[in-house]
Design a protein around this motif. Structure first.
Motif, PDB file in Angstrom:
ATOM      1  N   GLU A   4     -52.148   2.769  -1.835  1.00 22.10           N
ATOM      2  CA  GLU A   4     -51.097   3.746  -2.122  1.00 22.10           C
ATOM      3  C   GLU A   4     -50.321   3.352  -3.382  1.00 22.10           C
ATOM      4  O   GLU A   4     -49.950   4.214  -4.187  1.00 22.10           O
ATOM      5  N   ALA A   5     -50.104   2.051  -3.557  1.00 24.78           N
ATOM      6  CA  ALA A   5     -49.416   1.578  -4.759  1.00 24.78           C
ATOM      7  C   ALA A   5     -50.259   1.856  -5.999  1.00 24.78           C
ATOM      8  O   ALA A   5     -49.719   2.231  -7.060  1.00 24.78           O
ATOM      9  N   GLU A   6     -51.585   1.681  -5.885  1.00 23.38           N
ATOM     10  CA  GLU A   6     -52.474   1.999  -7.000  1.00 23.38           C
ATOM     11  C   GLU A   6     -52.383   3.481  -7.355  1.00 23.38           C
ATOM     12  O   GLU A   6     -52.294   3.848  -8.530  1.00 23.38           O
ATOM     13  N   VAL A   7     -52.422   4.316  -6.332  1.00 24.54           N
ATOM     14  CA  VAL A   7     -52.345   5.761  -6.548  1.00 24.54           C
ATOM     15  C   VAL A   7     -51.010   6.127  -7.192  1.00 24.54           C
ATOM     16  O   VAL A   7     -50.957   6.928  -8.142  1.00 24.54           O
ATOM     17  N   MET A   8     -49.918   5.525  -6.729  1.00 24.89           N
ATOM     18  CA  MET A   8     -48.613   5.805  -7.316  1.00 24.89           C
ATOM     19  C   MET A   8     -48.593   5.479  -8.805  1.00 24.89           C
ATOM     20  O   MET A   8     -48.116   6.266  -9.631  1.00 24.89           O
ATOM     21  N   GLY A   9     -49.130   4.322  -9.167  1.00 23.70           N
ATOM     22  CA  GLY A   9     -49.164   3.921 -10.570  1.00 23.70           C
ATOM     23  C   GLY A   9     -49.903   4.911 -11.439  1.00 23.70           C
ATOM     24  O   GLY A   9     -49.487   5.213 -12.565  1.00 23.70           O
TER      25      GLY A   9
ATOM     26  N   ARG B 258     -51.945  10.878 -14.378  1.00 26.68           N
ATOM     27  CA  ARG B 258     -53.328  11.184 -14.008  1.00 26.68           C
ATOM     28  C   ARG B 258     -53.378  12.261 -12.924  1.00 26.68           C
ATOM     29  O   ARG B 258     -52.547  12.280 -12.022  1.00 26.68           O
ATOM     30  N   HIS B 259     -54.378  13.121 -13.003  1.00 20.99           N
ATOM     31  CA  HIS B 259     -54.602  14.144 -11.985  1.00 20.99           C
ATOM     32  C   HIS B 259     -55.483  13.582 -10.870  1.00 20.99           C
ATOM     33  O   HIS B 259     -56.129  12.535 -11.035  1.00 20.99           O
ATOM     34  N   ASN B 260     -55.522  14.282  -9.743  1.00 20.08           N
ATOM     35  CA  ASN B 260     -56.249  13.783  -8.574  1.00 20.08           C
ATOM     36  C   ASN B 260     -57.705  13.452  -8.885  1.00 20.08           C
ATOM     37  O   ASN B 260     -58.228  12.428  -8.439  1.00 20.08           O
TER      38      ASN B 260
ATOM     39  N   THR C 248     -59.581  11.866  -0.386  1.00 20.48           N
ATOM     40  CA  THR C 248     -58.954  10.578  -0.045  1.00 20.48           C
ATOM     41  C   THR C 248     -57.738  10.327  -0.932  1.00 20.48           C
ATOM     42  O   THR C 248     -56.708   9.821  -0.466  1.00 20.48           O
ATOM     43  N   VAL C 249     -57.847  10.681  -2.207  1.00 25.15           N
ATOM     44  CA  VAL C 249     -56.702  10.563  -3.118  1.00 25.15           C
ATOM     45  C   VAL C 249     -55.540  11.388  -2.597  1.00 25.15           C
ATOM     46  O   VAL C 249     -54.391  10.927  -2.560  1.00 25.15           O
ATOM     47  N   GLU C 250     -55.829  12.616  -2.171  1.00 28.38           N
ATOM     48  CA  GLU C 250     -54.779  13.514  -1.673  1.00 28.38           C
ATOM     49  C   GLU C 250     -54.079  12.918  -0.459  1.00 28.38           C
ATOM     50  O   GLU C 250     -52.847  13.011  -0.325  1.00 28.38           O
TER      51      GLU C 250
ATOM     52  N   HIS D  95     -53.849   9.623   0.345  1.00 28.23           N
ATOM     53  CA  HIS D  95     -53.031   8.482  -0.102  1.00 28.23           C
ATOM     54  C   HIS D  95     -51.773   8.976  -0.821  1.00 28.23           C
ATOM     55  O   HIS D  95     -50.680   8.429  -0.627  1.00 28.23           O
ATOM     56  N   LYS D  96     -51.948  10.000  -1.644  1.00 24.44           N
ATOM     57  CA  LYS D  96     -50.820  10.523  -2.423  1.00 24.44           C
ATOM     58  C   LYS D  96     -49.750  11.113  -1.497  1.00 24.44           C
ATOM     59  O   LYS D  96     -48.551  10.871  -1.687  1.00 24.44           O
ATOM     60  N   THR D  97     -50.183  11.859  -0.489  1.00 17.15           N
ATOM     61  CA  THR D  97     -49.235  12.456   0.451  1.00 17.15           C
ATOM     62  C   THR D  97     -48.457  11.375   1.198  1.00 17.15           C
ATOM     63  O   THR D  97     -47.224  11.451   1.328  1.00 17.15           O
ATOM     64  N   ARG D  98     -49.170  10.355   1.686  1.00 16.87           N
ATOM     65  CA  ARG D  98     -48.498   9.269   2.410  1.00 16.87           C
ATOM     66  C   ARG D  98     -47.540   8.505   1.499  1.00 16.87           C
ATOM     67  O   ARG D  98     -46.431   8.131   1.911  1.00 16.87           O
ATOM     68  N   MET D  99     -47.984   8.267   0.268  1.00 21.36           N
ATOM     69  CA  MET D  99     -47.157   7.538  -0.700  1.00 21.36           C
ATOM     70  C   MET D  99     -45.873   8.307  -1.007  1.00 21.36           C
ATOM     71  O   MET D  99     -44.769   7.740  -1.015  1.00 21.36           O
ATOM     72  N   MET D 100     -45.996   9.613  -1.219  1.00 22.66           N
ATOM     73  CA  MET D 100     -44.826  10.439  -1.520  1.00 22.66           C
ATOM     74  C   MET D 100     -43.845  10.456  -0.342  1.00 22.66           C
ATOM     75  O   MET D 100     -42.633  10.399  -0.529  1.00 22.66           O
ATOM     76  N   GLU D 101     -44.403  10.519   0.873  1.00 25.34           N
ATOM     77  CA  GLU D 101     -43.546  10.517   2.075  1.00 25.34           C
ATOM     78  C   GLU D 101     -42.798   9.192   2.206  1.00 25.34           C
ATOM     79  O   GLU D 101     -41.601   9.160   2.490  1.00 25.34           O
TER      80      GLU D 101
END
Length: 202
Positions: A147-152, A158-160, A173-175, A177-183
């Motif tokens: 999730e930290a990687e996706v946030m960076g 960067r787009h999905n 899978t990106v979506e 991780h991104k949803t969980r990270m944003m929450e």
């Protein structure tokens, strides 16, 4: 020096603004110029990063009044007061409003650069010490490594599909991780995520 930091120069003398702009650009600083206090107040937001070089004597609102007004508005932007007419009372008032330094014209390059660096360091330590930063740090610590990687990558613009390619995972899978990270970071949008990241860092 952080690329996010800007030196905001508020001085009614165009020649002084030009000279300071040239001097600071040669030292690698990004600058923004304002001819009076009112113009700066219109541009001010709590997200400004860097420091202010503030002249005392200006038409309309003077520098010390602007400094006090900004403090009352909740500004934490460090202030360096500059003047060609320094006196003890003005210096005392400036420091009472938490000025970092009180510099007399003509400004000496080494003294000015040292004062700017001190102001930048003060803002950085102030941000790290704030309750909001502590809350961000706790939320960030709750992220998984992925999730930290996706946030960076998200805050880098960067787009999905690009993130999926870079990390070797599916867009779905990106979506997730991104949803969980944003929450976890309590970010209402990508713009809000970028704002938090610029304010507090990771």
């Amino acid at each position: 020096m952080s690329s996010e930091n800007t030196v905001y120069i508020v001085d009614d003398d165009a020649a002084v603004r030009d000279a300071l702009g040239l001097l600071l650009s040669l030292n690698g600083y990004r600058t923004a110029f304002f001819a009076d206090a009112e113009a700066f107040l219109q541009a001010w937001t709590p997200l400004l990063r860097g420091c202010m070089l503030l002249d005392i004597r200006m038409p309309g609102m003077d520098g010390l009044t602007l400094q006090k007004t900004l403090r009352e508005m909740g500004s934490r932007l460090p202030v360096l007061v500059i003047t060609g007419h320094g006196d003890v009372d003005s210096a005392r008032e400036a420091f009472r409003s938490q000025a970092v330094d009180f510099l007399e014209k003509p400004l000496q390059e080494k003294q000015l650069v040292a004062a700017i660096e001190e102001a930048f360091q003060r803002q950085a330590s102030d941000a790290r010490a704030s309750p909001a930063h502590a809350a961000w740090a706790r939320r960030y610590a709750s992220l998984t490594p992925r999730e930290a990687e996706v946030m960076g990558l998200v805050v880098a613009g960067r787009h999905n599909r690009e993130i999926a390619r870079d990390l070797g995972i599916s867009v779905r899978t990106v979506e997730v991780h991104k949803t969980r990270m944003m929450e976890k970071l309590e970010a209402a949008s990508v713009a809000d995520l970028v704002r938090q990241h610029l304010l507090y860092g990771a």
